[in-house]
Motif scaffolding. Sequence first.
Motif, PDB file in Angstrom:
ATOM      1  N   ASP A 275     -22.569  31.705 -11.212  1.00  0.00           N
ATOM      2  CA  ASP A 275     -21.582  30.691 -11.403  1.00  0.00           C
ATOM      3  C   ASP A 275     -20.452  31.303 -11.885  1.00  0.00           C
ATOM      4  O   ASP A 275     -19.376  31.005 -11.464  1.00  0.00           O
ATOM      5  CB  ASP A 275     -22.240  29.604 -12.179  1.00  0.00           C
ATOM      6  CG  ASP A 275     -23.349  29.087 -11.746  1.00  0.00           C
ATOM      7  OD1 ASP A 275     -23.794  29.061 -10.355  1.00  0.00           O
ATOM      8  OD2 ASP A 275     -24.179  28.268 -12.472  1.00  0.00           O
ATOM      9  N   ASN A 276     -20.735  32.155 -13.065  1.00  0.00           N
ATOM     10  CA  ASN A 276     -19.364  32.775 -13.544  1.00  0.00           C
ATOM     11  C   ASN A 276     -18.729  33.772 -12.654  1.00  0.00           C
ATOM     12  O   ASN A 276     -17.453  33.631 -12.744  1.00  0.00           O
ATOM     13  CB  ASN A 276     -19.797  33.617 -14.827  1.00  0.00           C
ATOM     14  CG  ASN A 276     -20.170  32.591 -15.873  1.00  0.00           C
ATOM     15  OD1 ASN A 276     -20.083  31.344 -16.051  1.00  0.00           O
ATOM     16  ND2 ASN A 276     -21.213  33.133 -16.649  1.00  0.00           N
ATOM     17  N   TYR A 277     -19.453  34.313 -11.713  1.00  0.00           N
ATOM     18  CA  TYR A 277     -18.656  35.189 -10.948  1.00  0.00           C
ATOM     19  C   TYR A 277     -17.900  34.500  -9.854  1.00  0.00           C
ATOM     20  O   TYR A 277     -16.599  34.739  -9.669  1.00  0.00           O
ATOM     21  CB  TYR A 277     -19.573  36.319 -10.033  1.00  0.00           C
ATOM     22  CG  TYR A 277     -19.104  36.648  -8.717  1.00  0.00           C
ATOM     23  CD1 TYR A 277     -18.322  37.830  -8.735  1.00  0.00           C
ATOM     24  CD2 TYR A 277     -19.402  35.997  -7.526  1.00  0.00           C
ATOM     25  CE1 TYR A 277     -17.659  38.257  -7.642  1.00  0.00           C
ATOM     26  CE2 TYR A 277     -19.101  36.474  -6.371  1.00  0.00           C
ATOM     27  CZ  TYR A 277     -18.223  37.616  -6.188  1.00  0.00           C
ATOM     28  OH  TYR A 277     -17.597  38.049  -5.284  1.00  0.00           O
ATOM     29  N   ALA A 278     -18.621  33.495  -9.307  1.00  0.00           N
ATOM     30  CA  ALA A 278     -17.866  32.504  -8.399  1.00  0.00           C
ATOM     31  C   ALA A 278     -16.729  31.882  -9.117  1.00  0.00           C
ATOM     32  O   ALA A 278     -15.421  31.846  -8.321  1.00  0.00           O
ATOM     33  CB  ALA A 278     -18.835  31.617  -7.741  1.00  0.00           C
ATOM     34  N   GLU A 279     -16.684  31.447 -10.193  1.00  0.00           N
ATOM     35  CA  GLU A 279     -15.343  30.828 -10.908  1.00  0.00           C
ATOM     36  C   GLU A 279     -14.544  31.904 -11.157  1.00  0.00           C
ATOM     37  O   GLU A 279     -13.234  31.549 -10.899  1.00  0.00           O
ATOM     38  CB  GLU A 279     -16.063  30.277 -12.195  1.00  0.00           C
ATOM     39  CG  GLU A 279     -15.062  29.562 -12.959  1.00  0.00           C
ATOM     40  CD  GLU A 279     -14.392  28.097 -12.473  1.00  0.00           C
ATOM     41  OE1 GLU A 279     -13.246  27.949 -12.729  1.00  0.00           O
ATOM     42  OE2 GLU A 279     -15.244  27.790 -11.765  1.00  0.00           O
ATOM     43  N   PRO A 294     -15.723  27.796  -6.003  1.00  0.00           N
ATOM     44  CA  PRO A 294     -16.857  28.301  -6.454  1.00  0.00           C
ATOM     45  C   PRO A 294     -18.192  28.019  -5.911  1.00  0.00           C
ATOM     46  O   PRO A 294     -19.051  28.677  -5.609  1.00  0.00           O
ATOM     47  CB  PRO A 294     -16.825  27.831  -8.005  1.00  0.00           C
ATOM     48  CG  PRO A 294     -15.429  27.769  -8.564  1.00  0.00           C
ATOM     49  CD  PRO A 294     -14.861  27.152  -7.257  1.00  0.00           C
ATOM     50  N   GLN A 295     -18.233  26.614  -5.301  1.00  0.00           N
ATOM     51  CA  GLN A 295     -19.341  26.095  -4.699  1.00  0.00           C
ATOM     52  C   GLN A 295     -19.448  26.842  -3.259  1.00  0.00           C
ATOM     53  O   GLN A 295     -20.460  27.153  -2.750  1.00  0.00           O
ATOM     54  CB  GLN A 295     -19.426  24.664  -4.537  1.00  0.00           C
ATOM     55  CG  GLN A 295     -20.825  24.224  -3.720  1.00  0.00           C
ATOM     56  CD  GLN A 295     -22.098  24.513  -4.512  1.00  0.00           C
ATOM     57  OE1 GLN A 295     -22.123  24.517  -5.651  1.00  0.00           O
ATOM     58  NE2 GLN A 295     -22.807  25.127  -3.561  1.00  0.00           N
ATOM     59  N   ASP A 296     -18.090  26.897  -2.594  1.00  0.00           N
ATOM     60  CA  ASP A 296     -18.036  27.654  -1.350  1.00  0.00           C
ATOM     61  C   ASP A 296     -18.570  29.081  -1.557  1.00  0.00           C
ATOM     62  O   ASP A 296     -19.213  29.546  -0.521  1.00  0.00           O
ATOM     63  CB  ASP A 296     -16.640  27.771  -0.857  1.00  0.00           C
ATOM     64  CG  ASP A 296     -16.395  28.232   0.523  1.00  0.00           C
ATOM     65  OD1 ASP A 296     -17.358  27.718   1.282  1.00  0.00           O
ATOM     66  OD2 ASP A 296     -15.449  28.719   0.593  1.00  0.00           O
ATOM     67  N   ASP A 338     -18.068  44.665 -14.557  1.00  0.00           N
ATOM     68  CA  ASP A 338     -17.350  45.822 -13.815  1.00  0.00           C
ATOM     69  C   ASP A 338     -17.812  45.877 -12.520  1.00  0.00           C
ATOM     70  O   ASP A 338     -17.144  46.526 -11.699  1.00  0.00           O
ATOM     71  CB  ASP A 338     -17.573  47.062 -14.792  1.00  0.00           C
ATOM     72  CG  ASP A 338     -16.992  46.890 -16.150  1.00  0.00           C
ATOM     73  OD1 ASP A 338     -15.783  46.354 -16.380  1.00  0.00           O
ATOM     74  OD2 ASP A 338     -17.345  47.881 -17.042  1.00  0.00           O
ATOM     75  N   PHE A 339     -19.011  45.390 -12.319  1.00  0.00           N
ATOM     76  CA  PHE A 339     -19.630  45.393 -10.908  1.00  0.00           C
ATOM     77  C   PHE A 339     -19.042  44.341  -9.959  1.00  0.00           C
ATOM     78  O   PHE A 339     -19.263  44.256  -8.793  1.00  0.00           O
ATOM     79  CB  PHE A 339     -21.010  45.532 -11.018  1.00  0.00           C
ATOM     80  CG  PHE A 339     -21.593  46.658 -11.451  1.00  0.00           C
ATOM     81  CD1 PHE A 339     -20.866  47.900 -12.052  1.00  0.00           C
ATOM     82  CD2 PHE A 339     -23.116  46.818 -11.591  1.00  0.00           C
ATOM     83  CE1 PHE A 339     -21.552  48.810 -12.746  1.00  0.00           C
ATOM     84  CE2 PHE A 339     -23.597  47.921 -11.985  1.00  0.00           C
ATOM     85  CZ  PHE A 339     -22.745  48.914 -12.600  1.00  0.00           C
ATOM     86  N   TRP A 340     -18.324  43.208 -10.441  1.00  0.00           N
ATOM     87  CA  TRP A 340     -18.030  42.278  -9.603  1.00  0.00           C
ATOM     88  C   TRP A 340     -16.952  42.345  -8.487  1.00  0.00           C
ATOM     89  O   TRP A 340     -17.142  41.920  -7.518  1.00  0.00           O
ATOM     90  CB  TRP A 340     -17.364  40.996 -10.560  1.00  0.00           C
ATOM     91  CG  TRP A 340     -18.225  40.362 -11.362  1.00  0.00           C
ATOM     92  CD1 TRP A 340     -19.767  40.630 -11.576  1.00  0.00           C
ATOM     93  CD2 TRP A 340     -18.033  39.266 -12.381  1.00  0.00           C
ATOM     94  NE1 TRP A 340     -20.065  39.674 -12.491  1.00  0.00           N
ATOM     95  CE2 TRP A 340     -19.135  39.000 -13.126  1.00  0.00           C
ATOM     96  CE3 TRP A 340     -16.735  38.757 -12.629  1.00  0.00           C
ATOM     97  CZ2 TRP A 340     -19.333  37.885 -13.876  1.00  0.00           C
ATOM     98  CZ3 TRP A 340     -16.946  37.725 -13.633  1.00  0.00           C
ATOM     99  CH2 TRP A 340     -18.060  37.157 -14.121  1.00  0.00           C
TER     100      TRP A 340
END
Length: 514
Positions: A275-279, A294-296, A338-340
């Motif tokens: 969730d945090n990554y998508a946001e 984020p949902q997409d 760092d991996f995002w």
Amino acid sequence: MPNPSWSRTAALTAATLLSVSLAACSSDREDDVDLPSQELSWKDCPAPAESQGGGDAPSPLPGGAEWQCATMKAPLDWDEPKGDTIDLALIRAKASGDDDKRIGSLIFNFGGPGGSGVTTLPAFGSEYAKLRTRYDLVSFDPRGVGRSAGVKCEDDKQLDEYFQQDSTPDDTAEQKKLVDNIKTFNGTCEKNSDKVLPHVRTTDAARDMDLMRQVLGDDKLHYFGISYGTELGGVYAHLFPKKMGRAVFDGVVDPTQDPEEGALGQAKGFQLALDNYAEHCTSQAEDCPVGDTPQDVKTKIAKLLDELGEKPIPGIFPRDLTQTAATNGVAQALYSQDFWEYLTDGLQQAYNGDGKILMALSDSMNGRNEDGKYSNIQAANIAINCADDKPRYKAKDVDAKLPEFRKASPMFGDYLAWGMLNCSGWAVDGAAEHPDVSAPGSAPILVVGNTGDPATPYEGAKKMVDALGEDVGVELTYDGQGHGAYDSGNKCVHGAVNTYLLSGKPPNEGTVCK
């Protein structure tokens, strides 16, 4: 299926001691054991063995300090301490400051279980330069890991097939195939490592650390544990509370949970990280290339995984990226902010039919290098967990729990629920429902929790503080992302941890770093 419980050892692969006499081994909770004296012979470190992950010998630290390696002998069976012995691999960098200011050795465990401290400490050693001013930095391969009587299971070709299997079965036939594959894998572990499997429990490793403390010449064990290393440290504190010196637990395992509760907690933690990554991705100034909202982002990842379940895409030749490997790769990328960027690149690539990046992330989780050779991190992880954990789950148990896991995480619920079968048919009975870390009389232990931690959710830090007992655990909160806090580089966390380890003064209870 793989168990996403690594710490910095996973980050390492993704980002591609003074000779003294040994006194009697003592315990505050057990009868004293007299062992023969031994001296460590420190030498230049060799290149890591395949079981440790391979690669080159460790480079000198900034300023030219060399890493030194040695072997310590420990009883194979601590219930028969004068019987057979095993060799435990150690590594150190001597303190850089004045001898009269040296505190002793600071022993690190970087998690897993299954991670090689001998290979991980040099990779991150420069980050501990401040601590090295007053400590020898020391780490080791715990028993069953790497060069320390490493557990051996399947060979490289077999492991390629094992990690490609469908680990989220949709019907009875697929469930049976998964269970059969796990039992075959576990049977191979027994065939190749039957002598060591009964002796790789965390309590055994804790006794090894007390022996190590004495061999290194320290009156107290000064310790830095990360991820599973916090569990190992807690067990040590329980067994030897009066021998515990200054200790930091970072990325804290909840010691009150059984394996099911731990898996469910990880499902929630990885979902939070996703969730945090998508946001984060969709809030950037530039368009997020893997979704508009984020949902997409999460919907498109779920669609990709469903499609891979039906038809894999080319990965790293000659292997294809399967649903399991892709899920594993996404989980690996959520270990650190760092991996995002790699996750974004990997998803974008996979949407276009190319699975190389996600497969490389999955290989990192599984301990596979570019030459197709596997370390023994997964074999050791399963062996230690199955020796520690008493519950043995069946497919019907997982079926009954799937709704709860899916509610906790639409993305990772199935993946982590079916992982509870890993000990099916294991040759050794598990020791307990959960570890005992109560440590009345111990010195203060600094317990650091990260609010965005996917693998060891933040709530576990408070549970560890409570379980350690009154006046032992001191909680520090990092309001951030990723697994663990010290390696985030946050100045507040570094300051609090370094101050405690160097001066003995812990931060105020309830301190929050942002």
